[in-house]
Each structure stands twice: as structure tokens, then as C-alpha cells.
Design an enzyme around this catalytic site. Structure first.
Site, PDB file in Angstrom:
ATOM      1  N   ASN A 149       0.841  -1.196   0.000  1.00  0.00           N
ATOM      2  CA  ASN A 149       0.000   0.000   0.000  1.00  0.00           C
ATOM      3  C   ASN A 149       0.880   1.251   0.000  1.00  0.00           C
ATOM      4  O   ASN A 149       2.051   1.185   0.377  1.00  0.00           O
ATOM      5  CB  ASN A 149      -0.904   0.003   1.239  1.00  0.00           C
ATOM      6  CG  ASN A 149      -2.051  -0.967   1.087  1.00  0.00           C
ATOM      7  OD1 ASN A 149      -2.640  -1.080   0.014  1.00  0.00           O
ATOM      8  ND2 ASN A 149      -2.383  -1.685   2.149  1.00  0.00           N
ATOM      9  N   CYS A 170      -4.743  -7.383  -3.781  1.00  0.00           N
ATOM     10  CA  CYS A 170      -5.276  -7.119  -2.448  1.00  0.00           C
ATOM     11  C   CYS A 170      -6.269  -8.223  -2.117  1.00  0.00           C
ATOM     12  O   CYS A 170      -6.771  -8.899  -3.015  1.00  0.00           O
ATOM     13  CB  CYS A 170      -5.957  -5.748  -2.429  1.00  0.00           C
ATOM     14  SG  CYS A 170      -6.587  -5.235  -0.805  1.00  0.00           S
ATOM     15  N   HIS A 171      -6.584  -8.409  -0.827  1.00  0.00           N
ATOM     16  CA  HIS A 171      -7.516  -9.471  -0.442  1.00  0.00           C
ATOM     17  C   HIS A 171      -8.840  -8.932   0.093  1.00  0.00           C
ATOM     18  O   HIS A 171      -9.636  -9.682   0.658  1.00  0.00           O
ATOM     19  CB  HIS A 171      -6.866 -10.393   0.602  1.00  0.00           C
ATOM     20  CG  HIS A 171      -6.149  -9.666   1.696  1.00  0.00           C
ATOM     21  ND1 HIS A 171      -4.825  -9.886   1.987  1.00  0.00           N
ATOM     22  CD2 HIS A 171      -6.556  -8.698   2.546  1.00  0.00           C
ATOM     23  CE1 HIS A 171      -4.445  -9.106   2.989  1.00  0.00           C
ATOM     24  NE2 HIS A 171      -5.484  -8.381   3.339  1.00  0.00           N
ATOM     25  N   HIS A 201      -9.772  -0.729  -2.154  1.00  0.00           N
ATOM     26  CA  HIS A 201     -10.346  -0.333  -0.877  1.00  0.00           C
ATOM     27  C   HIS A 201     -11.635   0.472  -1.038  1.00  0.00           C
ATOM     28  O   HIS A 201     -12.203   0.914  -0.038  1.00  0.00           O
ATOM     29  CB  HIS A 201      -9.340   0.428  -0.007  1.00  0.00           C
ATOM     30  CG  HIS A 201      -8.222  -0.434   0.477  1.00  0.00           C
ATOM     31  ND1 HIS A 201      -7.124   0.072   1.144  1.00  0.00           N
ATOM     32  CD2 HIS A 201      -8.000  -1.768   0.387  1.00  0.00           C
ATOM     33  CE1 HIS A 201      -6.289  -0.915   1.438  1.00  0.00           C
ATOM     34  NE2 HIS A 201      -6.796  -2.044   0.984  1.00  0.00           N
ATOM     35  N   TYR A 258     -12.221   7.051   4.027  1.00  0.00           N
ATOM     36  CA  TYR A 258     -12.298   7.445   2.619  1.00  0.00           C
ATOM     37  C   TYR A 258     -13.493   8.331   2.327  1.00  0.00           C
ATOM     38  O   TYR A 258     -13.618   8.857   1.219  1.00  0.00           O
ATOM     39  CB  TYR A 258     -12.378   6.207   1.717  1.00  0.00           C
ATOM     40  CG  TYR A 258     -11.333   5.162   1.994  1.00  0.00           C
ATOM     41  CD1 TYR A 258     -10.038   5.517   2.360  1.00  0.00           C
ATOM     42  CD2 TYR A 258     -11.632   3.815   1.894  1.00  0.00           C
ATOM     43  CE1 TYR A 258      -9.083   4.563   2.618  1.00  0.00           C
ATOM     44  CE2 TYR A 258     -10.682   2.842   2.142  1.00  0.00           C
ATOM     45  CZ  TYR A 258      -9.412   3.219   2.502  1.00  0.00           C
ATOM     46  OH  TYR A 258      -8.468   2.269   2.749  1.00  0.00           O
TER      47      TYR A 258
END
Length: 488
Positions: A149, A170-171, A201, A258
Site C-alpha cells: 500500500n 489485495c484481499h 479499498h 475514505y
């Protein structure tokens, strides 16, 4: 098959072990070379010991090497995996601490927001050094798999400026799907089919099918609110689901950073978070978790090493993308996953240059993205706010333009909801000065930033955040682990 894989940042011991054992679950991969590289000889020694023991216990002819000289590790590598954290926990602590002085309360701070943007400024010059080495000494056409990241910024820089074939991994999508499968009563996550798309994300489950039956918003909301655990831990995500009509992949705490609506007032934060675990919204939660994990691993290393003496069980292969992608590329066995790549029209209502996360299929011909996806308008609008920040942040990191960096931070949704322009300008100066050793591109901007800080009249405060927990000692962690075992 015999080829070489290099893992940069292999001192992330637990994650490297997972990637390694996943790779060895592929029968064709038991004659490969895995080259580890890290700036920490201590960490390299630990992970090398663990991987050597795994190889010995399983009797595979896998070759494991370890190097502090990165170029040696990259020589001839067909695949390069990166999981680096430039600046380590020392710089990361500043990513959380300094913004708090200006009222910006982050849970993770590694994707956007003030911490994520500065993390990108530290990482991108190093990512570009990786790309230079890959172009010069790795195998022709080598593929770069980035796990580090801030995902979108690092991948953006590697593709646009590093000129290396790069995919970001990414998971978050897998974890979100596991949650949804659980609340809907599925016997296995495999019963759930989904299309999940957006940016890293901020990816959205825009189509859900359980055993072929389409799942709508109302059913999903009801299932989450009825769940005894998720109804408390994911309050913010459920609220976004109600308003947007689709579920976000990202954890409650991460998602809160975010959006400009949930963390801007300290007195409101407790309403939306849950303190049962760091990931649900705790102030500086991931920093605390990372610190405790590092301390725990250092103390308990002999136990970790002893547990490596076990046969590999392919049935326990993780859902991390890396091994599945390499298997598909090398064997032709098709793999479907969600990948971070340049958009180029895959998502119709996001910019072509953005790094998107969306479904794709992998085979011998490469990663083939599913195109023609259109996000719901609210999802696209939320993604766009972050994309604009990411673009400015990448360009600032490459050019060393501190004014562009300040504009990127100013346009971050949460920062803009909390801080004034004067506060943002001073905060960025303070972060650049504090992290100067990891920010070579801002070397020339440093003296002026120090001078402005010396003359500044912008007031700050000594604030730990709205929901801060202290780092637990090894003794406390051991006692909690023991209590959990007894409870089970």
C-alpha cells in the site's frame, strides 16, 4: 517447471511465509527458485530459517536464497512480488501522530487521507528503483506483482513511470465475499458469485448471486442487521449499503477514512465504529496492531520456527491472488480474480488513467479484464474523489512538487472535511520535515518547509484521537491468548 520468483520486502515474515506455502501448493512449482530480499538482515535470517525448514520438511527441490542486495535477488527473476513498507513503523507512527494534531483521526492511514498520501510519497521513489532494476536485470518481460500500500498509487507509478508490467493485488474483495456468504447462510463461500468493481479499498459488490439467485439490497441489509457480530462491527458499512444500495469491500474502519461524513466530528466517531478489534475503526488501530504483531513475533519466533516443520496441505492454500495468478500463467489453468490495473475503459464511468480493481481472468495469455462495467453513480463519485487525490499524489511523488502534494492532501475527502487550507499547508510541511530521510524528492523543499514551520501561527493540539487504545505488552497479549484458549 523451473523459474525464479523474487520477493521484495520478504522481511514481512508472516506474509512471506503464506505466499511461499501457497506457491508450493502448485505441484508444478516445486522446482522453482525463490529469492528473498530485504534491507533488514535480521528479518531475512528469520524468514530464511522458516522457509528452509518448510522445504526440508516437505522434501521439495525448491531453492531459497536471501539477499540484502536487491539486484542480486532480481537477477533473472520472471516474477517479482513486493510487500514493502518504506519507513517501517517509525514513519508510519508519524502518518498517524501528526495529522491528529490537526484534528484528522485515521484508523489505518495507508491508502489515502494524510497518512496514505505521505506513505505513497515514501514508497513511490523506491517502487521506481525496483522498476529500474527489473528492467535492467530481471528476465525479459518480467511481471511485477505489487501487494504494498498505497495500492493504487504504487501500481500507478510502476505502470506510468516505471514502465514495468505490473498488477496490484489485495484481499479485500475475498474478505467481503466471505462476510456476505456467512450472513446469507451459505455452506461455503463458493456458493456466492459476484461482480465486485471500483478502486482498491473502494470496491463495490454490484451484483450478487447465491446459488444463482440474485441478492438485492433489502435482503442484504436485513441479513447484516440480523447478524449478531457484523451488525455491531460494521455499522458504518451497513449505513453506506442502505444509502448507496451496494456493499463495500472495505472494513468498517478503513471505509470510514475514505468518506468525508463519518470521522470528521470526534463526538460522532464512536457512533460508527466498534472497538472489539482494530479494523472496525479504532484511532491508529492498524499502527497498534502492527506494533503488537512485530513485538509478538520477535518474542515468539522459536515457536513460529518449530511450527514450520509440517507437510504442506494444498487444501489449506490461501485465497491470496499471487500463487493462483502464477499457476494460471504457467499452466494455463484459468483463474478468476479481482486485479488492480490501469482502467483503459474497463469501468466506463471512471477515468482511463485510473488504477481500478475489477474482475479478470488469467491464463497463458495473461490477465484479461472484464470490460463494459458501469458503477452506480454514487460509487463512481466516491471513487472519483480518491482517484483525483491519487493522481496528484503520484505526480507529486515523482516530481518532488511540494505544492502539488499539499493540493493532493487538501483534496482528500476526510482531510478537507476537517482541516482548513492553512492547517493542511502546515501539516504537510511538518510531515515532510519529520520524514525527510525517506523523502529524497523533497530534499530541496525541506529548508523552506522548516522556515515556514518556525514562523507559523497555526495552532495545533496534543490529541490521541477519539478512540485510541494503548499498545499491549507481550505479557498482556500472552494472557489474552491464554484466556481465549480456555474460553474455547
Amino acid at each position: 517447471m523451473s523459474f525464479k520468483i523474487a520477493i521484495i520486502g520478504a522481511g514481512s515474515v508472516g506474509f512471506t511465509k503464506k505466499l511461499f506455502t501457497d506457491l508450493l501448493c502448485v505441484p508444478e512449482f516445486r522446482d522453482i527458485e525463490v529469492a528473498l530480499t530485504d534491507i533488514s538482515q535480521h528479518n531475512l535470517d528469520m524468514i530464511r530459517a522458516i522457509l528452509d525448514k518448510i522445504v526440508e520438511a516437505n522434501g521439495f527441490p525448491v531453492k531459497v536464497t536471501a539477499h540484502t542486495d536487491r539486484r542480486r535477488a532480481l537477477e533473472g527473476a520472471k516474477y517479482i512480488i513486493s510487500c514493502v513498507r518504506v519507513g517501517g513503523l517509525e514513519a508510519y507512527a508519524d502518518d498517524i501522530r501528526i495529522p491528529l494534531k490537526y484534528g484528522i483521526d485515521q484508523c489505518v492511514g495507508d491508502t489515502i487521507c494524510a497518512g496514505g498520501i505521505l506513505y505513497g510519497q515514501r514508497n513511490i521513489p523506491v517502487i521506481l528503483d525496483f522498476c529500474k532494476d527489473i528492467r535492467e536485470v530481471a528476465a525479459p518481460g518480467a511481471k511485477f506483482l505489487n501487494y504494498a500500500n498505497p495500492m493504487a498509487m504504487n501500481t500507478w507509478a510502476a505502470i506510468e513511470y516505471g514502465k514495468v508490467d505490473t498488477v496490484g493485488l489485495c484481499h479485500g474483495v475475498q474478505h467481503g465475499a466471505e462476510q456476505i456468504a456467512e450472513i446469507l447462510g451459505a455452506k461455503s463461500p463458493a456458493e456466492l458469485d459476484y461482480i465486485c468493481s471500483g478502486i482498491n479499498h473502494q470496491t463495490w459488490f454490484i451484483d450478487l448471486r447465491l446459488n444463482g439467485r440474485k441478492i438485492g439490497k433489502d435482503e442484504l441489509v436485513a441479513a447484516f442487521e440480523a447478524h449478531p457480530v457484523f451488525s455491531q462491527q460494521e455499522k458504518l458499512r451497513i449505513d453506506v449499503l442502505k444509502r448507496f444500495g451496494v456493499y463495500s469491500t472495505e472494513s468498517n474502519g478503513h471505509l470510514s477514512e475514505y468518506l468525508p461524513w463519518y470521522r470528521k466530528r470526534p463526538e460522532e466517531i464512536a457512533r460508527w465504529i466498534d472497538m472489539s478489534d482494530w479494523i472496525h475503526g479504532e484511532t491508529g488501530g492498524y499502527l497498534r496492531h502492527s506494533t503488537e504483531t512485530r513485538n509478538w513475533f520477535e518474542t515468539e519466533f522459536p515457536q513460529f520456527l518449530a511450527s514450520a516443520d509440517k507437510p504442506i496441505d494444498p487444501a489449506k492454500r490461501s485465497n491470496e491472488h499471487a500463487s493462483h495468478i502464477l499457476e494460471a500463467l504457467e499452466t494455463g489453468r484459468v483463474y478468476r480474480g479481482h486485479f488492480n490495473v490501469k482502467n483503459n475503459g474497463v469501468i466506463s464511468n471512471l477515468p482511463a488513467d485510473a488504477i481500478i480493481e475489477s474482475p479478470g481472468f488469467v491464463d497463458r495469455f495473461g490477465i484479461n479484464m472484464v470490460s463494459g462495467i458501469t458503477l452506480p453513480e454514487a460509487c463512481a463519485a466516491t471513487c472519483m474523489a480518491s482517484i483525483n487525490v491519487q493522481r496528484m499524489s503520484v505526480h507529486a511523488a515523482v516530481t518532488g512538487d511540494i505544492d502539488l502534494l499539499k493540493l493532493a492532501v487538501l483534496h482528500d475527502p476526510l482531510v478537507g472535511a476537517v482541516a482548513t487550507p492553512e492547517e493542511v499547508w502546515q501539516m504537510v510541511d511538518e510531515m515532510v520535515v519529520a520524514q525527510a530521510r525517506w523523502l529524497p524528492q523533497y530534499h530541496d523543499a525541506g529548508p523552506a518547509a522548516k522556515e515556514r514551520l518556525a514562523k507559523s501561527t497555526v495552532k495545533t493540539r496534543d490529541w490521541a484521537g477519539a478512540a485510541r487504545r494503548n499498545v499491549r505488552s507481550i505479557e498482556e497479549l500472552r494472557a489474552e491468548k491464554s484466556a481465549l484458549k480456555k474460553a474455547v
